[in-house]
Design an enzyme around this catalytic site. Structure first.
Site, PDB file in Angstrom:
ATOM      1  N   GLU A 292      -6.355   4.412  -2.123  1.00 12.20           N
ATOM      2  CA  GLU A 292      -7.775   4.077  -2.232  1.00 12.20           C
ATOM      3  C   GLU A 292      -8.703   5.287  -2.128  1.00 12.20           C
ATOM      4  O   GLU A 292      -9.486   5.392  -1.168  1.00 12.20           O
ATOM      5  CB  GLU A 292      -8.152   3.041  -1.165  1.00 12.20           C
ATOM      6  CG  GLU A 292      -7.348   1.760  -1.234  1.00 12.20           C
ATOM      7  CD  GLU A 292      -7.912   0.654  -0.325  1.00 12.20           C
ATOM      8  OE1 GLU A 292      -8.807   0.937   0.482  1.00 12.20           O
ATOM      9  OE2 GLU A 292      -7.442  -0.484  -0.440  1.00 12.20           O
TER      10      GLU A 292
ATOM     11  N   GLU B 204      -1.103  -3.655  -1.647  1.00  5.16           N
ATOM     12  CA  GLU B 204      -1.660  -4.356  -0.483  1.00  5.16           C
ATOM     13  C   GLU B 204      -2.298  -5.657  -0.928  1.00  5.16           C
ATOM     14  O   GLU B 204      -2.995  -5.699  -1.940  1.00  5.16           O
ATOM     15  CB  GLU B 204      -2.760  -3.547   0.235  1.00  5.16           C
ATOM     16  CG  GLU B 204      -2.293  -2.314   0.936  1.00  5.16           C
ATOM     17  CD  GLU B 204      -3.439  -1.542   1.604  1.00  5.16           C
ATOM     18  OE1 GLU B 204      -4.481  -2.149   1.938  1.00  5.16           O
ATOM     19  OE2 GLU B 204      -3.287  -0.328   1.782  1.00  5.16           O
TER      20      GLU B 204
HETATM   21  C1  GBH Z   1      -7.455  -1.303   2.686  1.00  5.62           C
HETATM   22  O1  GBH Z   1      -8.776  -0.926   2.701  1.00  5.62           O
HETATM   23  C2  GBH Z   1      -6.726  -0.164   3.358  1.00  5.62           C
HETATM   24  O2  GBH Z   1      -5.846   0.507   2.501  1.00  5.62           O
HETATM   25  C3  GBH Z   1      -6.055  -0.561   4.624  1.00  5.62           C
HETATM   26  O3  GBH Z   1      -5.805   0.586   5.358  1.00  5.62           O
HETATM   27  C4  GBH Z   1      -6.916  -1.566   5.358  1.00  5.62           C
HETATM   28  O4  GBH Z   1      -6.398  -1.859   6.618  1.00  5.62           O
HETATM   29  C5  GBH Z   1      -6.980  -2.812   4.523  1.00  5.62           C
HETATM   30  O5  GBH Z   1      -7.381  -2.553   3.219  1.00  5.62           O
HETATM   31  C6  GBH Z   1      -7.880  -3.904   5.087  1.00  5.62           C
HETATM   32  O6  GBH Z   1      -9.215  -3.499   5.119  1.00  5.62           O
HETATM   33  O7  GBH Z   1     -14.845   0.239   8.184  1.00  5.62           O
HETATM   34  O8  GBH Z   1     -17.023  -0.768   8.212  1.00  5.62           O
HETATM   35  O9  GBH Z   1     -16.101   0.066   6.151  1.00  5.62           O
HETATM   36  C7  GBH Z   1      -9.687  -1.748   2.041  1.00  5.62           C
HETATM   37  C8  GBH Z   1     -11.057  -1.194   2.337  1.00  5.62           C
HETATM   38  C9  GBH Z   1     -11.727  -0.348   4.446  1.00  5.62           C
HETATM   39  C10 GBH Z   1     -12.518  -2.446   3.647  1.00  5.62           C
HETATM   40  C11 GBH Z   1     -12.196  -0.714   5.827  1.00  5.62           C
HETATM   41  C12 GBH Z   1     -12.943  -2.824   5.012  1.00  5.62           C
HETATM   42  C13 GBH Z   1     -13.693  -2.057   7.056  1.00  5.62           C
HETATM   43  C14 GBH Z   1     -15.175  -2.127   7.135  1.00  5.62           C
HETATM   44  N1  GBH Z   1     -11.414  -1.532   3.691  1.00  5.62           N
HETATM   45  N2  GBH Z   1     -13.297  -1.646   5.727  1.00  5.62           N
HETATM   46  S1  GBH Z   1     -15.826  -0.543   7.442  1.00  5.62           S
END
Ligand code: GBH
Length: 459
Positions: free
Chosen positions: A167, A366
Site C-alpha cells: 500500500e 488482504e
Molecule cells: C491495511 O491498511 C494495512 O495493510 C494493514 O496493515 C492494516 O492493518 C489493514 O489494512 C486494516 O486497516 O490510522 O487514522 O489512518 C488499510 C489502510 C490504514 C486504513 C490505517 C485505516 C487506520 C485509520 N488503513 N487506517 S488511521
C-alpha cells in the site's frame, strides 16, 4: 458445506500479518528504530499512546503462530520483513541476528507445509533513512533496492512469493501529507516526491528480485472503489480526483508505464513538472510483474468538498476536495466501514476492463474486518459478523473470477489481532484473539469457519 464458495484447484488460501503490527521485541537482537517506533512514541499520535514495543510478541512466539497456521490449513502465510532488523541503519552493515529470525520463521513455515509470502516493506522505514529525507529523496528508493537484494540472496530460494511494497498510497499520503501515519509529515511536494520515489523503489526491488531469480514478484496496492455521493457534476468530478490519487497514480505507472492525466490539477500533471522525475523511471517502474496484490476492505463514498489548501501540491496530496460520505443502509464494522461485498466484485471487474491483458494474475493480499468481539465466560469468541464478512467477500471474489478476473489467491487480514497503526490495539482484525495482558492466542469462530472452508477444498 454448501454455504461455502468453491474455488478452483490450486487456488491459494492464506493469512496475512505485518512486522510492526505483531512482532514486538523492538529493541532486541540489534534491531534499529523505524519511523513507527518514533511516531508511536510521540505523545498524541496513536490512540491510547499504544506502541508496537511488545505487540503480539510474535518475535518470540512465532513457533506457536506457525502451529496455528498449520492447524488452520492455509497454503501460504504473508508476513513482512522489518528492514531495520536487517539493516539497523537502513544501509550498509547487515545484522545477522535479524536475518536469522526470518530464516527461522521461513524454515518453520516450510516444515509445516506452508508457502512463505514475504512483503519487503510494510511501512516501517529505518529511522536513519527518514533522518536523511525518507521517501522524499531518491536515495531511499536506491537503498530499498539494496536491502531487497540482501533478502533475495538469503531467502530467495525458500520464499516463492515476494511483495515489494504494501500500500504505497498509505506510505506517501497518510505518511507525508495527511500526517496520520509515520513520519507524520504534512507536506505537498514532499508527499508527491514520496509517491514517486516509492514507485521507483518498487522498480529497484523488482530488478533485484529478478536478478535473484525468485519465483514470483509483485506489489500490493490498496485500490479503492470510489462511489459518488450523488450524481451531481461536482461529486462525479471528485470521484475522478479520488480515483486518480488512490488508484491511477499507482496502476498507471506500474501497469501501463505512464503517469495519469485526468484533469488539469491532478498528481499526474503536477509530477511531470517536478525535478524528482528522471528519464528511465517509467521503464523501471513498469517492469512486468508475476502478480498484482490487492488489499480490499470497503467502498468509499466520495462527495465534493471545498478547497482548503492554497498550495496546489498540498491540495492534491491531501485530496481535500472530496470528503468521505456515509454509505447508507448497510452494516458498518468496528472501523465504521460499510460492508458492501458487491463493491469487491466491481473493483476487480473494472480493473480488468481497464487493463485487459496488461493486468497480471491477482492475489488478494488482504481482506477482513475489525469487529466488536466479545469473549464468553469459557473464553470463546463467537464473531458471527466477521464470519459473515468473510463468507460474503469470498463469494464476491468468486463472482469476479466467474466474470473473467484471474485471481490466484486470497489472504485473510489478519491471522492475529494486532497493532492497528494510529488506532492502536482497540481495533481487532484477527481470526485469532490475542489477550494483550497474557499474550494468549484464542482461535475465534471465524478461524474455525475458514479452516472448514479450506478443508472442504481438500476433499
Ligand atoms: C491495511 O491498511 C494495512 O495493510 C494493514 O496493515 C492494516 O492493518 C489493514 O489494512 C486494516 O486497516 O490510522 O487514522 O489512518 C488499510 C489502510 C490504514 C486504513 C490505517 C485505516 C487506520 C485509520 N488503513 N487506517 S488511521
Amino acid at each position: 458445506m454448501s454455504d461455502f464458495p468453491v474455488f478452483p484447484p490450486g487456488f491459494v488460501f492464506g493469512a496475512a500479518t505485518a512486522s510492526y503490527q505483531i512482532e514486538g521485541a523492538a529493541d532486541e537482537d540489534g534491531r534499529g528504530p523505524s519511523i513507527w517506533d518514533t511516531y508511536s512514541h510521540t505523545p498524541g499520535k496513536t490512540d491510547g499512546g499504544d506502541t508496537g514495543d511488545v505487540a503480539c510478541d510474535h518475535y518470540h512466539r512465532y513457533p506457536e503462530d506457525v502451529a496455528l497456521l498449520r492447524d488452520l490449513g492455509v497454503d501460504s502465510y504473508r508476513f513482512s520483513i522489518a528492514w531495520s532488523r536487517i539493516q539497523p541503519a537502513g544501509s550498509g552493515a547487515v545484522n545477522a541476528k535479524g536475518l536469522d529470525f526470518y530464516s527461522r520463521l521461513v524454515d518453520e513455515l516450510l516444515e509445516a507445509g506452508i508457502e512463505p509470502a514475504a512483503t519487503l516493506y510494510h511501512w516501517d522505514l529505518p529511522q536513519a533513512l527518514e533522518d536523511k529525507g525518507g521517501w522524499r529523496v531518491r536515495e531511499t528508493a536506491e537503498r530499498f533496492g539494496e536491502y531487497t537484494a540482501i533478502m533475495a540472496e538469503h531467502l530467495g530460494d525458500r520464499v516463492p512469493r515476494w511483495i515489494t511494497l504494501n500500500e504505497p498510497w498509505c506510505s506517501a499520503f497518510l505518511g507525508y501529507s495527511v500526517g496520520r501515519h509515520a513520519p507524520g509529515a504534512k507536506e505537498g511536494r514532499g508527499a508527491l516526491a514520496a509517491a514517486h520515489h516509492l514507485l521507483v523503489g518498487h522498480g529497484h526491488a523488482m530488478t533485484a528480485l529478478r536478478a535473484a531469480g525468485v519465483r514470483e514478484a509483485g506489489i500490493t496496492l490498496n485500490l479503492d472503489r470510489n462511489v459518488p455521493a450523488t450524481e451531481s457534476d461536482a461529486d462525479l468530478a471528485a470521484v475522478v480526483r479520488a480515483d486518480t490519487q488512490h488508484n491511477l497514480v499507482w496502476t498507471e505507472p506500474i501497469l501501463a508505464g505512464r503517469y495519469p492525466v485526468t484533469e488539469e490539477e491532478t498528481w499526474g500533471e503536477l509530477i511531470t513538472a517536478q525535478d524528482f522525475r528522471r528519464e528511465g523511471d517509467l521503464e523501471l517502474i513498469s517492469q512486468p510483474m508475476d502478480f498484482l496484490g490487492i488489499n480490499y476492505y470497503r467502498p468509499i463514498v466520495v462527495a465534493a468538498a471545498p478547497h482548503r489548501e492554497a498550495d496546489p501540491a498540498l491540495r492534491v496530496a491531501t485530496d481535500n476536495r472530496y470528503s468521505e460520505g456515509e454509505y447508507r443502509g448497510v452494516r458498518k464494522t468496528a472501523m465504521n466501514w460499510p460492508v458492501v461485498p458487491e463493491s469487491f466484485t466491481d473493483l476487480l471487474t473494472a480493473l480488468k476492463q481497464t487493463y485487459g491483458d496488461a493486468l497480471p494474475p491477482v492475489h488478494i493480499t488482504e481482506n477482513g474486518s475489525a469487529e466488536f468481539d466479545t469473549v464468553d465466560a469459557d473464553g470463546s469468541v463467537h464473531d458471527a459478523d466477521r464470519v459473515e464478512y468473510l463468507r460474503t467477500h469470498l463469494t464476491a471474489l468468486r463472482a469476479a473470477m466467474d466474470a473473467g478476473v484471474d485471481v490466484r489467491g486470497y489472504y485473510v487480514w489478519s491471522l492475529l489481532d494486532n497493532f492497528e497503526w494510529a488506532l492502536g490495539y482497540a481495533k481487532r482484525f484477527g481470526i485469532i484473539r490475542v489477550d494483550y495482558d497474557t499474550l494468549e492466542r484464542t482461535p475465534k469462530d471465524s478461524y474455525r469457519w475458514y479452516q472448514e472452508l479450506i478443508a472442504a477444498h481438500r476433499k
